[in-house]
Structure formats: C-alpha cells, structure tokens
Write a protein that holds these residues in place. Structure first.
Motif, PDB file in Angstrom:
ATOM      1  N   SER A   1       0.556  -1.157   0.494  1.00  0.00           N
ATOM      2  CA  SER A   1      -0.062   0.002  -0.523  1.00  0.00           C
ATOM      3  C   SER A   1       1.075   1.372   0.137  1.00  0.00           C
ATOM      4  N   GLY A   2       0.215   2.402   0.004  1.00  0.00           N
ATOM      5  CA  GLY A   2       0.899   3.855  -0.994  1.00  0.00           C
ATOM      6  C   GLY A   2       1.253   4.432  -1.648  1.00  0.00           C
ATOM      7  N   GLU A   3       1.816   5.413  -2.053  1.00  0.00           N
ATOM      8  CA  GLU A   3       2.210   6.497  -3.381  1.00  0.00           C
ATOM      9  C   GLU A   3       3.118   5.952  -3.722  1.00  0.00           C
ATOM     10  N   THR A   4       3.736   5.556  -2.542  1.00  0.00           N
ATOM     11  CA  THR A   4       5.846   6.091  -3.140  1.00  0.00           C
ATOM     12  C   THR A   4       5.901   4.667  -4.324  1.00  0.00           C
ATOM     13  N   ASN A   5       6.489   4.849  -5.803  1.00  0.00           N
ATOM     14  CA  ASN A   5       6.164   4.324  -6.078  1.00  0.00           C
ATOM     15  C   ASN A   5       5.517   3.334  -6.857  1.00  0.00           C
ATOM     16  N   LEU A   6       4.307   3.843  -6.933  1.00  0.00           N
ATOM     17  CA  LEU A   6       2.829   3.655  -7.339  1.00  0.00           C
ATOM     18  C   LEU A   6       2.978   2.060  -6.700  1.00  0.00           C
ATOM     19  N   GLY A   7       3.278   1.780  -5.318  1.00  0.00           N
ATOM     20  CA  GLY A   7       2.724   0.690  -4.370  1.00  0.00           C
ATOM     21  C   GLY A   7       3.697  -0.232  -4.577  1.00  0.00           C
ATOM     22  N   ILE A   8       4.648   0.105  -5.066  1.00  0.00           N
ATOM     23  CA  ILE A   8       5.823  -1.295  -6.058  1.00  0.00           C
ATOM     24  C   ILE A   8       6.781  -1.025  -4.588  1.00  0.00           C
ATOM     25  N   ILE A   9       7.159  -1.855  -4.525  1.00  0.00           N
ATOM     26  CA  ILE A   9       8.221  -2.028  -3.354  1.00  0.00           C
ATOM     27  C   ILE A   9       9.349  -3.252  -2.829  1.00  0.00           C
ATOM     28  N   GLY A  10       9.659  -4.001  -4.460  1.00  0.00           N
ATOM     29  CA  GLY A  10      10.942  -4.909  -5.126  1.00  0.00           C
ATOM     30  C   GLY A  10       9.699  -6.431  -5.945  1.00  0.00           C
ATOM     31  N   LYS A  11      11.127  -6.688  -6.017  1.00  0.00           N
ATOM     32  CA  LYS A  11      10.667  -7.964  -6.302  1.00  0.00           C
ATOM     33  C   LYS A  11      11.521  -9.223  -5.645  1.00  0.00           C
ATOM     34  N   THR A  12      10.586 -10.648  -5.814  1.00  0.00           N
ATOM     35  CA  THR A  12      11.111 -12.027  -5.557  1.00  0.00           C
ATOM     36  C   THR A  12      10.407 -12.587  -5.951  1.00  0.00           C
ATOM     37  N   ASP A  13      11.333 -13.472  -5.390  1.00  0.00           N
ATOM     38  CA  ASP A  13      11.102 -15.047  -6.112  1.00  0.00           C
ATOM     39  C   ASP A  13      10.062 -15.774  -4.628  1.00  0.00           C
ATOM     40  N   VAL A  14      10.062 -15.917  -3.679  1.00  0.00           N
ATOM     41  CA  VAL A  14       9.353 -16.286  -2.587  1.00  0.00           C
ATOM     42  C   VAL A  14       8.317 -15.979  -3.183  1.00  0.00           C
ATOM     43  N   LYS A  15       7.545 -17.515  -2.725  1.00  0.00           N
ATOM     44  CA  LYS A  15       6.851 -18.442  -3.670  1.00  0.00           C
ATOM     45  C   LYS A  15       5.931 -17.830  -2.872  1.00  0.00           C
ATOM     46  N   ALA A  16       4.355 -17.168  -3.593  1.00  0.00           N
ATOM     47  CA  ALA A  16       3.200 -16.915  -3.181  1.00  0.00           C
ATOM     48  C   ALA A  16       2.436 -16.454  -4.522  1.00  0.00           C
ATOM     49  N   LYS A  17       1.141 -16.175  -4.312  1.00  0.00           N
ATOM     50  CA  LYS A  17       0.057 -16.442  -4.926  1.00  0.00           C
ATOM     51  C   LYS A  17       0.703 -14.816  -6.238  1.00  0.00           C
ATOM     52  N   ILE A  18       0.898 -15.214  -7.280  1.00  0.00           N
ATOM     53  CA  ILE A  18       1.015 -14.442  -8.815  1.00  0.00           C
ATOM     54  C   ILE A  18      -0.201 -13.544  -9.637  1.00  0.00           C
ATOM     55  N   PHE A  19      -0.481 -12.555  -9.261  1.00  0.00           N
ATOM     56  CA  PHE A  19      -2.111 -11.540  -9.766  1.00  0.00           C
ATOM     57  C   PHE A  19      -1.631 -11.843 -11.219  1.00  0.00           C
ATOM     58  N   GLU A  20      -2.462 -11.746 -12.044  1.00  0.00           N
ATOM     59  CA  GLU A  20      -2.609 -11.564 -13.630  1.00  0.00           C
ATOM     60  C   GLU A  20      -1.894 -10.017 -13.783  1.00  0.00           C
ATOM     61  N   LYS A  21      -1.390  -9.592 -15.127  1.00  0.00           N
ATOM     62  CA  LYS A  21      -1.421  -8.378 -15.690  1.00  0.00           C
ATOM     63  C   LYS A  21      -2.251  -7.977 -15.748  1.00  0.00           C
ATOM     64  N   ASN A  22      -2.299  -6.935 -16.658  1.00  0.00           N
ATOM     65  CA  ASN A  22      -3.713  -5.684 -17.111  1.00  0.00           C
ATOM     66  C   ASN A  22      -5.013  -6.239 -15.861  1.00  0.00           C
ATOM     67  N   THR A  23      -4.093  -5.423 -14.405  1.00  0.00           N
ATOM     68  CA  THR A  23      -5.586  -5.717 -13.567  1.00  0.00           C
ATOM     69  C   THR A  23      -5.594  -4.412 -12.637  1.00  0.00           C
ATOM     70  N   LEU A  24      -5.756  -4.107 -11.917  1.00  0.00           N
ATOM     71  CA  LEU A  24      -5.795  -2.446 -10.810  1.00  0.00           C
ATOM     72  C   LEU A  24      -6.055  -2.878  -9.578  1.00  0.00           C
ATOM     73  N   THR A  25      -4.715  -2.278  -8.535  1.00  0.00           N
ATOM     74  CA  THR A  25      -4.781  -2.644  -7.397  1.00  0.00           C
ATOM     75  C   THR A  25      -5.637  -1.612  -6.561  1.00  0.00           C
ATOM     76  N   CYS A  26      -6.228  -2.257  -5.015  1.00  0.00           N
ATOM     77  CA  CYS A  26      -6.460  -0.858  -5.048  1.00  0.00           C
ATOM     78  C   CYS A  26      -5.623  -1.018  -3.479  1.00  0.00           C
ATOM     79  N   ASP A  27      -5.506   0.124  -2.794  1.00  0.00           N
ATOM     80  CA  ASP A  27      -4.573  -0.319  -0.864  1.00  0.00           C
ATOM     81  C   ASP A  27      -5.599   0.331  -0.482  1.00  0.00           C
ATOM     82  N   MET A  28      -5.204   0.171   0.650  1.00  0.00           N
ATOM     83  CA  MET A  28      -6.443   0.736   2.353  1.00  0.00           C
ATOM     84  C   MET A  28      -6.710   2.074   2.312  1.00  0.00           C
ATOM     85  N   PHE A  29      -5.556   3.119   1.624  1.00  0.00           N
ATOM     86  CA  PHE A  29      -5.747   4.438   1.499  1.00  0.00           C
ATOM     87  C   PHE A  29      -6.885   4.665   0.182  1.00  0.00           C
TER      88      PHE A  29
END
Length: 161
Positions: free
Chosen positions: A16-44
């Motif tokens: 969440s947040g406005e800094t860098n459009l909410g992008i905080i980095g990259k990871t190869d840790v196993k987690a759900k991958i969301f599709e491209k061409n979608t939107l995100t909405c954060d708590m703000f």
C-alpha cells in the motif's frame, strides 16, 4: 511477505502507499501471482493499473480488482482515472477494503447500442498523453513544496492517504 523476501528476483511486489505506485521490490518467494492488466486498490484508496504480473503484501491491505473485460494499458489508465474518487473517501483511520468499495458505482462510456466504448477510452488516454507531452507535463515530478501544498489541500478537504 517480509522485507527479507525482497531479493530483486522474480515478480514485482505491491504494497500500500503512493511511493513508487506501491511497488516495493521483487521476490522469487513462493506466493500467489496476480495477472497482468488488472488494478490494485490499497487501504488508502489508491488505485493503480498493473501491466505486469505481481505479488501482493496482503497484511498491507492491498487487493486486486479484475475487470470482466480485457484491459490494455490505455483502458487500464482510463479506469484508474474513473476510480480516482476512491482515495478521497478513505484514510488511515477509515481504510478502504473490498467490503467498503464493492458496491461503489462507476459509469463507463458506452456506444449507441449500450456496449462499452473501448475505442473512446483508448483515444481519450492517447489524446491526454499527447496534450501532456505538448505542454511539457509528460514526466513531471512534484517538488517538496508542491507536495506539502497538496497534502494541506487534502487535509482541509477531508481527503486521506
């Protein structure tokens, strides 16, 4: 997901947040991958278009919005503009959530037959981008003073985030 999981490998991670459009980095840790061409909405209430596959920091209260139609870059940006009112409804003390926004009504352009006007949405963004380039505003970064003024306006108007 923890900061130690950010290893500059794998998929982009959204928080969440406005800094860098909410992008905080990259990871190869196993987690759900969301599709491209979608939107995100954060708590703000910040809504961003994602043209790439991504993972999310779920404890940061960010969620995925997937349209029932195909989205490209231009339509994604148009939708971000449509959803821009959301960020003025929420703040840290009254956070956005799926339950709070799922019944929000948005109006999208339609043609004379009632079909979504995708061509209009795309041409609108193309014209806006051309205007911004012509006026020298295509890649503008706010100064610290300009950000302070906007924050003051947000506070006085009841905006949050």
């Amino acid at each position: 997901m923890q900061k130690t999981h950010l290893n500059n490998k794998g998929e982009i991670v959204i928080s969440s947040g406005e800094t860098n459009l909410g992008i905080i980095g990259k990871t190869d840790v196993k987690a759900k991958i969301f599709e491209k061409n979608t939107l995100t909405c954060d708590m703000f209430g910040n809504v961003y278009y994602r043209s790439f596959p991504y993972k999310m920091v779920t404890h940061a209260r960010v969620f995925n919005l997937k349209a029932k139609f195909n989205i490209n870059d231009k339509i994604g940006l148009y939708l971000v503009g449509i959803f821009s009112f959301i960020k003025f409804k929420f703040s840290y003390s009254s956070m956005a959530s799926w339950n709070k926004i799922k019944n929000e009504v948005i109006t999208l352009p339609a043609d004379s037959k009632g079909n979504l006007a995708f061509d209009f949405m795309e041409s609108y963004i193309v014209e806006l981008e051309a205007y911004l380039r012509a006026t020298g505003l295509s890649n503008y970064t706010l100064t610290k003073k300009e950000k302070e003024i906007l924050n003051t306006l947000d506070s006085s108007c009841g905006g949050g985030g």
